[in-house]
Design an enzyme around this catalytic site. Structure first.
Site, PDB file in Angstrom:
ATOM      1  N   GLU A 189      -4.014  14.011  25.867  1.00  8.23           N
ATOM      2  CA  GLU A 189      -3.287  14.404  24.673  1.00  8.23           C
ATOM      3  C   GLU A 189      -1.870  13.858  24.837  1.00  8.23           C
ATOM      4  O   GLU A 189      -1.233  14.101  25.871  1.00  8.23           O
ATOM      5  CB  GLU A 189      -3.240  15.934  24.542  1.00  8.23           C
ATOM      6  CG  GLU A 189      -2.562  16.334  23.251  1.00  8.23           C
ATOM      7  CD  GLU A 189      -2.460  17.843  23.025  1.00  8.23           C
ATOM      8  OE1 GLU A 189      -2.976  18.614  23.849  1.00  8.23           O
ATOM      9  OE2 GLU A 189      -1.835  18.215  22.014  1.00  8.23           O
TER      10      GLU A 189
ATOM     11  N   ARG B  77     -10.250  20.208  39.393  1.00  7.59           N
ATOM     12  CA  ARG B  77      -8.911  19.630  39.220  1.00  7.59           C
ATOM     13  C   ARG B  77      -8.282  19.282  40.557  1.00  7.59           C
ATOM     14  O   ARG B  77      -8.581  19.907  41.575  1.00  7.59           O
ATOM     15  CB  ARG B  77      -7.979  20.666  38.581  1.00  7.59           C
ATOM     16  CG  ARG B  77      -8.229  20.983  37.163  1.00  7.59           C
ATOM     17  CD  ARG B  77      -7.237  22.051  36.713  1.00  7.59           C
ATOM     18  NE  ARG B  77      -6.005  21.458  36.230  1.00  7.59           N
ATOM     19  CZ  ARG B  77      -5.862  20.997  34.992  1.00  7.59           C
ATOM     20  NH1 ARG B  77      -6.847  21.080  34.132  1.00  7.59           N
ATOM     21  NH2 ARG B  77      -4.727  20.465  34.597  1.00  7.59           N
TER      22      ARG B  77
ATOM     23  N   LYS C  23       1.539  20.001  32.375  1.00 13.73           N
ATOM     24  CA  LYS C  23       2.455  19.301  31.481  1.00 13.73           C
ATOM     25  C   LYS C  23       3.498  20.249  30.909  1.00 13.73           C
ATOM     26  O   LYS C  23       4.639  19.866  30.698  1.00 13.73           O
ATOM     27  CB  LYS C  23       1.666  18.622  30.354  1.00 13.73           C
ATOM     28  CG  LYS C  23       1.147  17.266  30.760  1.00 13.73           C
ATOM     29  CD  LYS C  23       0.607  16.509  29.567  1.00 13.73           C
ATOM     30  CE  LYS C  23      -0.841  16.855  29.336  1.00 13.73           C
ATOM     31  NZ  LYS C  23      -1.451  16.041  28.279  1.00 13.73           N
TER      32      LYS C  23
HETATM   33  P1  ATP Z   1      -2.130  19.839  31.662  1.00  8.38           P
HETATM   34  O1  ATP Z   1      -2.883  21.097  31.914  1.00  8.38           O
HETATM   35  O2  ATP Z   1      -1.316  19.357  32.823  1.00  8.38           O
HETATM   36  O3  ATP Z   1      -1.336  19.872  30.385  1.00  8.38           O
HETATM   37  P2  ATP Z   1      -4.319  18.667  30.331  1.00  8.38           P
HETATM   38  O4  ATP Z   1      -5.674  18.765  30.860  1.00  8.38           O
HETATM   39  O5  ATP Z   1      -4.004  19.603  29.247  1.00  8.38           O
HETATM   40  O6  ATP Z   1      -3.250  18.736  31.497  1.00  8.38           O
HETATM   41  P3  ATP Z   1      -4.890  16.224  28.971  1.00  8.38           P
HETATM   42  O7  ATP Z   1      -3.972  15.246  28.369  1.00  8.38           O
HETATM   43  O8  ATP Z   1      -5.831  16.947  28.098  1.00  8.38           O
HETATM   44  O9  ATP Z   1      -3.988  17.227  29.789  1.00  8.38           O
HETATM   45  O10 ATP Z   1      -5.685  15.539  30.159  1.00  8.38           O
HETATM   46  C1  ATP Z   1      -6.453  14.362  30.031  1.00  8.38           C
HETATM   47  C2  ATP Z   1      -7.556  14.379  31.047  1.00  8.38           C
HETATM   48  O11 ATP Z   1      -7.041  14.502  32.365  1.00  8.38           O
HETATM   49  C3  ATP Z   1      -8.472  15.566  30.822  1.00  8.38           C
HETATM   50  O12 ATP Z   1      -9.820  15.120  30.875  1.00  8.38           O
HETATM   51  C4  ATP Z   1      -8.154  16.491  31.955  1.00  8.38           C
HETATM   52  O13 ATP Z   1      -9.266  17.247  32.334  1.00  8.38           O
HETATM   53  C5  ATP Z   1      -7.703  15.533  33.054  1.00  8.38           C
HETATM   54  N1  ATP Z   1      -6.798  16.209  33.984  1.00  8.38           N
HETATM   55  C6  ATP Z   1      -5.630  16.825  33.693  1.00  8.38           C
HETATM   56  N2  ATP Z   1      -5.098  17.386  34.793  1.00  8.38           N
HETATM   57  C7  ATP Z   1      -5.936  17.117  35.829  1.00  8.38           C
HETATM   58  C8  ATP Z   1      -5.947  17.426  37.236  1.00  8.38           C
HETATM   59  N3  ATP Z   1      -4.966  18.131  37.801  1.00  8.38           N
HETATM   60  N4  ATP Z   1      -6.977  16.971  37.982  1.00  8.38           N
HETATM   61  C9  ATP Z   1      -7.961  16.243  37.419  1.00  8.38           C
HETATM   62  N5  ATP Z   1      -8.018  15.921  36.114  1.00  8.38           N
HETATM   63  C10 ATP Z   1      -7.025  16.340  35.314  1.00  8.38           C
END
Ligand code: ATP
Ligand code: MG
Length: 549
Positions: free
Chosen positions: A31, A256, A266
């Site tokens: 996102e 994760r 984020k």
């Molecule tokens: P955050 O919780 O930090 O805001 P998010 O998952 O909301 O991260 P996205 O932009 O939706 O952020 O993430 C894109 C992809 O990266 C998703 O498929 C998510 O599952 C993966 N992702 C995000 N953080 C991690 C992590 N710490 N380890 C592995 N994959 C991750």
């Protein structure tokens, strides 16, 4: 470094062997509401890596369904970071380009009696949802006619209603043991301009509705995400099935990545940036890809680190020392070795001729002779490190002290004869004599010294700024209850800025060049603060490590 086998690879292999699939398409779906961090790098390595291993494709897809938090700046930075990490996406997609298609599928759900327009407030919806032990309660609007729902949904789209006044919900099961199936919200009203679609839309789809449709539209075969979405999988499958999409992607969840002394959300990263606790999203202390790049981590080190952490259902916390290990491994043979004095102390060689300058030969990298030789000037006045002299040394201190002799790296033995102090008693200069017989490389074996120290020639040295870092977050077990937040665990001493000197042959060093300063560690030329003639070096890692793989 090869990616070793894992449970997702096994599933994909079986799908291809059984004929369930005849090709592989994955996607990385950020996102655009912040910069990418090393957790995202894990998702990138897994998605691109697996597709690549099976001759498949990977799309970069912006999951841009919430315009309130999204921005073109984030889109641009994400593209830059994915490319820098070394991955080429097959197609660049935006979820927002599917808004028409999503709207039609929502209408289809209404026509099938599987969605309705609700007028409960957000709080009421939460209240009506029930709990894990208690069934939910049906909304009084749940049994509107299809005609009424179609009309209201169209008017939602046409902008007749205010934000939050109405939502479209799936009609599934208010008593389901899975809370995600208790009539989840599919669409909300939000009169917000979108970075891609402008003011075309004032209703936006929710993640749980949008994501499965995006995957199905793109023909994604394996939709890889993190384990917090495991409970959403039945809803994912419901959406694809009931919206009558042509293909059914398979959602598979993995654990994760978490790293010690690191914030990896984020929301928190944005707070650190917005409240000026750090120098932007690319602050070298942040685990963002852009911050790590500015610090000096290489794409190869990040990829190798992520691969080493593996792919599993569980989400452990990895020691940040492991990341340091991989960047040392990567730079060991690549980075030139050089001398830099971080906290200078003047040393005068009293028996060295006043006007003489010698150009000494030194290897650029003794572990990689192909990198050749360099020339270093040596004359009567040099700088050494303040900590390499002690007037009153403890036992086992082998560096300079009155009467002691040490080796100057690549040069001669010098012996401390005299200490010059200012009025306050601070040491300001050391006077030594040198022995011309002891020149480095001359084969001198007459006597031995126990200490070797580094130095730079005072007349020719280039001034440089050094930035030394400590972890930004002090405590992993950050207690965020009782009016404490992660901000209470921010390390106030995470950055130390000092001024010293480097060898003159580094005069034309460019931003992002990486070096090993003898005894101090690996450093990167900061692209933001360096100036011509005054480079700024970010310490990537020190040389010391107790970490073992
Ligand atoms: P955050 O919780 O930090 O805001 P998010 O998952 O909301 O991260 P996205 O932009 O939706 O952020 O993430 C894109 C992809 O990266 C998703 O498929 C998510 O599952 C993966 N992702 C995000 N953080 C991690 C992590 N710490 N380890 C592995 N994959 C991750
Ligand atoms: Mg997310």
């Amino acid at each position: 470094m090869e990616q070793s086998s894992n449970f997702i690879r096994t599933i994909i292999k079986q799908d291809l062997e059984s004929g369930k699939r005849d090709h592989v398409i994955t996607r990385f779906p950020p996102e655009p509401n912040g910069y990418l961090h090393i957790g995202h790098a894990k998702s990138i390595v897994i998605n691109f890596g697996l597709a690549d291993d099976f001759g498949g494709k990977t799309n970069l897809r912006f999951d841009d369904t919430n315009p309130l938090k999204e921005d073109q700046e984030y889109v641009d930075s994400i593209k830059e970071d994915v490319a820098w990490l070394g991955y080429e996406w097959d197609e660049l997609r935006y979820a927002s380009n599917y808004f028409d298609e999503m709207y039609k599928r929502a209408v289809l759900l209404i026509q099938k009696g599987l969605a309705y327009v609700d007028e409960l407030t957000a709080d009421e919806i939460r209240e009506y949802r029930g709990t894990l032990t208690e069934a939910g309660k049906e909304s009084p609007y749940r049994h509107r006619t299809k005609e009424e729902n179609l009309d209201l949904f169209e008017r939602m789209k046409n902008g007749e209603f205010t934000d939050g006044s109405k939502v479209l919900r799936a009609k599934i099961d208010m008593a389901s043991p899975n809370l995600n199936l208790r009539d989840p919200v599919l669409y909300r009203v939000s009169h917000t301009s979108h970075h891609n679609t402008g003011d075309t839309w004032c209703i936006y789809p929710m993640y749980d509705f949008a994501h499965p449709l995006e995957d199905a539209i793109e023909g994604v075969t394996h939709s890889l995400c993190t384990t917090e979405f495991e409970d959403h999988r039945p809803l994912y499958d419901w959406v694809v099935r009931e919206c009558e999409m042509d293909m059914q992607p398979q959602q598979i969840e993995f654990g994760r990545l978490n790293i010690t002394n690191t914030v990896m959300s984020k929301r928190k990263l944005k707070q650190l940036v917005d409240e000026n606790h750090v120098d932007g999203w690319d602050d070298p202390r942040l685990p963002t890809i852009s911050g790590m790049r500015r610090r000096g981590f290489t794409a190869e080190a990040i990829r190798d680190f992520v691969k080493e952490t593996g792919v599993s259902k569980g989400s452990g916390t990895v020691d940040s020392a492991m990341l340091d290990h991989f960047v040392r491994e990567d730079l060991k043979l690549k980075a030139p070795r050089t001398m830099g004095v971080l906290r200078p102390l003047k040393l005068v060689i009293t028996n060295y001729p006043e006007d003489q300058v010698e150009w000494l030969d030194a290897e650029v990298n003794p572990e990689n002779p192909d990198m050749g030789m360099r020339k270093i000037p040596f004359s009567r006045e040099i700088y050494i490190e303040q900590e390499d002299f002690m007037e009153d040394p403890p036992k086992k201190y082998f560096r300079l002290f009155p009467g002691n002799e040490v080796r100057l790296k690549h040069a001669y033995f010098v012996k401390c004869e005299n200490v010059i102090k200012d009025e306050d008693g601070n040491v300001v200069e050391i006077h030594c004599t040198y022995d011309p017989e002891t020149k480095s490389g001359s084969g001198f074996t007459g006597r031995k010294v126990k200490g070797t120290i580094h130095w730079v020639d005072a007349a020719n040295a280039i001034p440089a700024e050094f930035r030394l870092y400590e972890p930004l977050i002090l405590d992993d077990e950050a207690d965020e209850s009782e009016d404490k937040t992660f901000l209470d665990h921010v390390n106030q001493n995470s950055l130390e800025v000092i001024n010293g000197f480097i060898e003159p042959n580094l005069e034309n060093i460019e931003a992002q060049e990486k070096l090993q300063f003898f005894r101090h560690g690996y450093f990167n030329v900061d692209p933001k603060h360096s100036e011509k003639g005054k480079p700024v070096f970010n310490r990537i890692v020190s040389l010391k490590s107790s970490f073992k793989l």
